[in-house]
Design an enzyme around this catalytic site. Structure first.
Site, PDB file in Angstrom:
ATOM      1  N   HIS A   1       0.672  12.496  -7.669  1.00  0.00           N
ATOM      2  CA  HIS A   1       0.313  11.597  -6.559  1.00  0.00           C
ATOM      3  C   HIS A   1       1.353  10.481  -6.389  1.00  0.00           C
ATOM      4  O   HIS A   1       1.016   9.349  -6.043  1.00  0.00           O
ATOM      5  CB  HIS A   1      -1.077  10.993  -6.767  1.00  0.00           C
ATOM      6  CG  HIS A   1      -1.847  10.795  -5.490  1.00  0.00           C
ATOM      7  ND1 HIS A   1      -2.646  11.766  -4.939  1.00  0.00           N
ATOM      8  CD2 HIS A   1      -1.926   9.743  -4.639  1.00  0.00           C
ATOM      9  CE1 HIS A   1      -3.204  11.312  -3.832  1.00  0.00           C
ATOM     10  NE2 HIS A   1      -2.768  10.081  -3.619  1.00  0.00           N
TER      11      HIS A   1
ATOM     12  N   TYR B   1       0.825  -1.204   0.000  1.00  0.00           N
ATOM     13  CA  TYR B   1       0.000   0.000   0.000  1.00  0.00           C
ATOM     14  C   TYR B   1       0.864   1.260   0.000  1.00  0.00           C
ATOM     15  O   TYR B   1       0.562   2.238  -0.691  1.00  0.00           O
ATOM     16  CB  TYR B   1      -0.946   0.014   1.206  1.00  0.00           C
ATOM     17  CG  TYR B   1      -1.880   1.198   1.143  1.00  0.00           C
ATOM     18  CD1 TYR B   1      -2.999   1.176   0.322  1.00  0.00           C
ATOM     19  CD2 TYR B   1      -1.609   2.359   1.865  1.00  0.00           C
ATOM     20  CE1 TYR B   1      -3.826   2.281   0.220  1.00  0.00           C
ATOM     21  CE2 TYR B   1      -2.436   3.466   1.767  1.00  0.00           C
ATOM     22  CZ  TYR B   1      -3.536   3.422   0.942  1.00  0.00           C
ATOM     23  OH  TYR B   1      -4.355   4.524   0.831  1.00  0.00           O
TER      24      TYR B   1
ATOM     25  N   ARG C   1      -4.330  -0.117  -8.864  1.00  0.00           N
ATOM     26  CA  ARG C   1      -3.079  -0.390  -8.154  1.00  0.00           C
ATOM     27  C   ARG C   1      -2.869  -1.902  -8.026  1.00  0.00           C
ATOM     28  O   ARG C   1      -3.389  -2.549  -7.109  1.00  0.00           O
ATOM     29  CB  ARG C   1      -3.094   0.278  -6.783  1.00  0.00           C
ATOM     30  CG  ARG C   1      -3.248   1.801  -6.891  1.00  0.00           C
ATOM     31  CD  ARG C   1      -3.388   2.474  -5.561  1.00  0.00           C
ATOM     32  NE  ARG C   1      -3.676   3.897  -5.737  1.00  0.00           N
ATOM     33  CZ  ARG C   1      -4.002   4.729  -4.746  1.00  0.00           C
ATOM     34  NH1 ARG C   1      -4.093   4.260  -3.501  1.00  0.00           N
ATOM     35  NH2 ARG C   1      -4.239   6.002  -4.991  1.00  0.00           N
TER      36      ARG C   1
ATOM     37  N   ARG D   1       7.092   9.273   0.444  1.00  0.00           N
ATOM     38  CA  ARG D   1       7.422   7.905   0.829  1.00  0.00           C
ATOM     39  C   ARG D   1       8.650   7.790   1.750  1.00  0.00           C
ATOM     40  O   ARG D   1       8.634   6.962   2.667  1.00  0.00           O
ATOM     41  CB  ARG D   1       7.626   7.042  -0.417  1.00  0.00           C
ATOM     42  CG  ARG D   1       6.321   6.668  -1.131  1.00  0.00           C
ATOM     43  CD  ARG D   1       6.605   5.707  -2.271  1.00  0.00           C
ATOM     44  NE  ARG D   1       5.416   5.293  -2.978  1.00  0.00           N
ATOM     45  CZ  ARG D   1       4.937   5.878  -4.082  1.00  0.00           C
ATOM     46  NH1 ARG D   1       5.559   6.949  -4.583  1.00  0.00           N
ATOM     47  NH2 ARG D   1       3.852   5.420  -4.683  1.00  0.00           N
TER      48      ARG D   1
ATOM     49  N   THR E   1      -6.835  18.179  -2.897  1.00  0.00           N
ATOM     50  CA  THR E   1      -6.226  17.216  -3.813  1.00  0.00           C
ATOM     51  C   THR E   1      -7.193  16.921  -4.950  1.00  0.00           C
ATOM     52  O   THR E   1      -8.339  16.525  -4.732  1.00  0.00           O
ATOM     53  CB  THR E   1      -5.849  15.932  -3.066  1.00  0.00           C
ATOM     54  OG1 THR E   1      -4.830  16.250  -2.111  1.00  0.00           O
ATOM     55  CG2 THR E   1      -5.314  14.886  -4.016  1.00  0.00           C
TER      56      THR E   1
ATOM     57  N   SER F   1      -3.482  14.407   6.445  1.00  0.00           N
ATOM     58  CA  SER F   1      -4.242  13.754   5.387  1.00  0.00           C
ATOM     59  C   SER F   1      -5.704  13.589   5.773  1.00  0.00           C
ATOM     60  O   SER F   1      -6.030  13.343   6.939  1.00  0.00           O
ATOM     61  CB  SER F   1      -3.638  12.375   5.100  1.00  0.00           C
ATOM     62  OG  SER F   1      -4.457  11.641   4.212  1.00  0.00           O
TER      63      SER F   1
ATOM     64  N   LYS G   1      -3.554  20.691  -5.223  1.00  0.00           N
ATOM     65  CA  LYS G   1      -2.536  19.652  -5.367  1.00  0.00           C
ATOM     66  C   LYS G   1      -2.925  18.720  -6.509  1.00  0.00           C
ATOM     67  O   LYS G   1      -4.047  18.206  -6.544  1.00  0.00           O
ATOM     68  CB  LYS G   1      -2.388  18.862  -4.070  1.00  0.00           C
ATOM     69  CG  LYS G   1      -1.332  17.767  -4.101  1.00  0.00           C
ATOM     70  CD  LYS G   1      -1.185  17.143  -2.717  1.00  0.00           C
ATOM     71  CE  LYS G   1      -0.120  16.065  -2.701  1.00  0.00           C
ATOM     72  NZ  LYS G   1      -0.569  14.832  -3.353  1.00  0.00           N
TER      73      LYS G   1
ATOM     74  N   GLY H   1      -1.925   8.804   3.465  1.00  0.00           N
ATOM     75  CA  GLY H   1      -3.007   8.133   4.163  1.00  0.00           C
ATOM     76  C   GLY H   1      -2.574   6.811   4.763  1.00  0.00           C
ATOM     77  O   GLY H   1      -1.558   6.222   4.394  1.00  0.00           O
TER      78      GLY H   1
ATOM     79  N   TYR I   1      -9.757  15.717   0.747  1.00  0.00           N
ATOM     80  CA  TYR I   1     -10.421  14.963  -0.307  1.00  0.00           C
ATOM     81  C   TYR I   1     -11.895  15.335  -0.249  1.00  0.00           C
ATOM     82  O   TYR I   1     -12.516  15.260   0.808  1.00  0.00           O
ATOM     83  CB  TYR I   1     -10.271  13.461  -0.080  1.00  0.00           C
ATOM     84  CG  TYR I   1      -8.948  12.870  -0.463  1.00  0.00           C
ATOM     85  CD1 TYR I   1      -8.285  13.255  -1.616  1.00  0.00           C
ATOM     86  CD2 TYR I   1      -8.362  11.891   0.339  1.00  0.00           C
ATOM     87  CE1 TYR I   1      -7.080  12.691  -1.960  1.00  0.00           C
ATOM     88  CE2 TYR I   1      -7.152  11.316  -0.003  1.00  0.00           C
ATOM     89  CZ  TYR I   1      -6.518  11.727  -1.145  1.00  0.00           C
ATOM     90  OH  TYR I   1      -5.313  11.171  -1.493  1.00  0.00           O
TER      91      TYR I   1
END
Length: 425
Positions: free
Chosen positions: A318, A50, A191, A371, A182, A132, A294, A105, A156
């Site tokens: 993203h 994830y 994904r 990340r 966003t 987030s 964003k 998230g 969001y």
């Protein structure tokens, strides 16, 4: 002895090397590739997938990194300084460095303390944290842990406008310096890493703490939703998932039936495929806070943002998680900077301090780190996040010094080699 200068670069180097004399090693690896692999070793496959995964064949993730590879820095000699000024001006305040922590998230996938550990680390290092919408800890809890340190809130926009407005009001109340709307997740991207494992954390009650703590969202829980078309098979795995969901509900004072309703309601309402520019104008009416958009990649969208009276843009794809084969975010940065006449931040693919320098040289006011800090969180919690931040800022400081640039705000096209025809995106 002559003072040879100081700054986060030399300070961090000295700390690591002196402690190394006593056999102590950094908590987290310094090299980006080893940092990711150390996080992989720490996490179970679903949680790592994830955090680390992207859309489709992950070509956009590779494009983000390749864009940084193509940009080359050109140092000037005999023009350095003993200390560098890393500060930048953004949204009416001066930040000590051009770095913010991106909204990520479901940080409980990385560490049990999740967003709270990141909030404490950000405050300790003087780096703003963008909360987030899909957080694992309510924004109010994180804000309390940060004291006066700057924070922003990433929004969001789901299908329930009243929940969205409630989020905005809560962000204002907990001291957010801006709303970061966003735009690139109006649908969940394809994904494969998550799909191969059949793993969506929200169905287990993860990453929905902002909703579970929101009074408007909670007021909806007694209203039933239509039964989903697909039902999970009745297996021991389903029993374990139900137990996890119930435990999450108890944390927020919800009964098991309410928690099941919360997870179902969230998954049914959290994306808004028809989000439009008129909604941006509505958000402008709802709040006096600065608004950053964003996910901007096209110059025409930057120009429209100016017309809609927003306060800044974040160039981002993203992190490659939404569209496979998208333009590398760094490739889009110069066009957006030229078109927007607004402060532009940059996100997607930042791994090192030299990456920060390249983004600023191409016109970004500041960058968002994503990340890498999540990997640091996975490896060593709050301390791991702090070390990742210290390492990125140390390398950025040393990069400035070695380039012969005295201040972050002095980075510009003169710091870069002209692109050759063979390296054009």
């Amino acid at each position: 002895m002559t003072n040879i200068g100081s700054g986060p670069g030399r300070t961090r180097q000295t700390q690591v090397y002196v402690r190394g004399l006593g056999g102590e090693r950094p908590r987290v690896p310094v090299a980006p590739e080893r940092l990711q692999e150390a996080a992989r070793a720490k996490l179970n496959p679903a949680d790592f997938a994830y955090i680390a995964g992207g859309a489709g064949a992950e070509r956009t993730m590779r494009a983000n990194l390749a864009a940084f590879e193509r940009v080359k820095l050109v140092p000037r000699r005999l023009s350095g300084s003993r200390e560098r000024d890393l500060s930048v001006d953004l949204l009416g305040r001066t930040l000590p460095a051009p770095l913010l922590l991106a909204p990520i998230g479901v940080l409980e996938s990385a560490h049990p303390e999740a967003d709270l550990a990141v909030a404490r680390a950000a405050a300790a290092e003087g780096v703003p944290f963008i909360f987030s919408s899909q957080a694992s800890v309510p924004m109010e809890t994180c804000a309390a842990a940060m004291g006066e340190s700057p924070r922003l809130f990433q929004l969001y926009w789901g299908t329930d406008d009243e929940v969205t407005r409630s989020f905005v009001r809560r962000a204002e109340a907990c001291g957010a310096a801006a709303i970061v709307l966003t735009l690139d997740t109006t649908l969940l991207g394809w994904r494969p890493r998550d799909l191969d494992l059949g793993h969506l954390p929200f169905l287990r009650g993860r990453g929905i703490a902002q909703y579970l703590s929101d009074p408007v969202f909670r007021s909806r829980l007694e209203t039933p939703l239509p039964a989903p078309a697909v039902q999970p098979p009745r297996t021991p795995a389903l029993v374990r998932a139900g137990a996890e969901l119930a435990a999450k509900g108890r944390t927020f004072g919800l009964r098991p039936t309410q928690m099941r309703s919360a997870a179902a309601r969230f998954t049914a309402t959290y994306t808004r495929p028809d989000l439009s520019w008129d909604d941006v104008s509505r958000l402008r009416e709802w709040t006096r806070l600065p608004i950053l958009l964003k996910g901007i990649l096209h110059p025409d969208d930057a120009r429209e943002a100016v017309r809609r009276s927003v306060d800044g843009l974040i160039v981002s794809n993203h992190g490659g998680r939404q569209i496979d084969g998208e333009i590398g975010a760094l490739d889009a940065l110069p066009g957006v900077v030229a078109a927007g006449n607004l402060p532009v931040l940059f996100d997607s693919g930042v791994r090192t301090g030299s990456d920060v320098a390249k983004a600023l040289a191409l016109g970004a006011r500041a960058v968002l780190l994503g990340r890498p800090y999540a990997y640091g969180l996975a490896i060593a919690g709050e301390a791991g996040v702090r070390e990742v931040l210290q390492n990125v800022l140390a390398e950025f400081d040393l990069t400035l010094g070695l380039l012969g640039v005295r201040a972050a705000r002095d980075l510009g096209p003169g710091t870069l080699a002209p692109p050759s025809p063979s390296t054009q995106p």
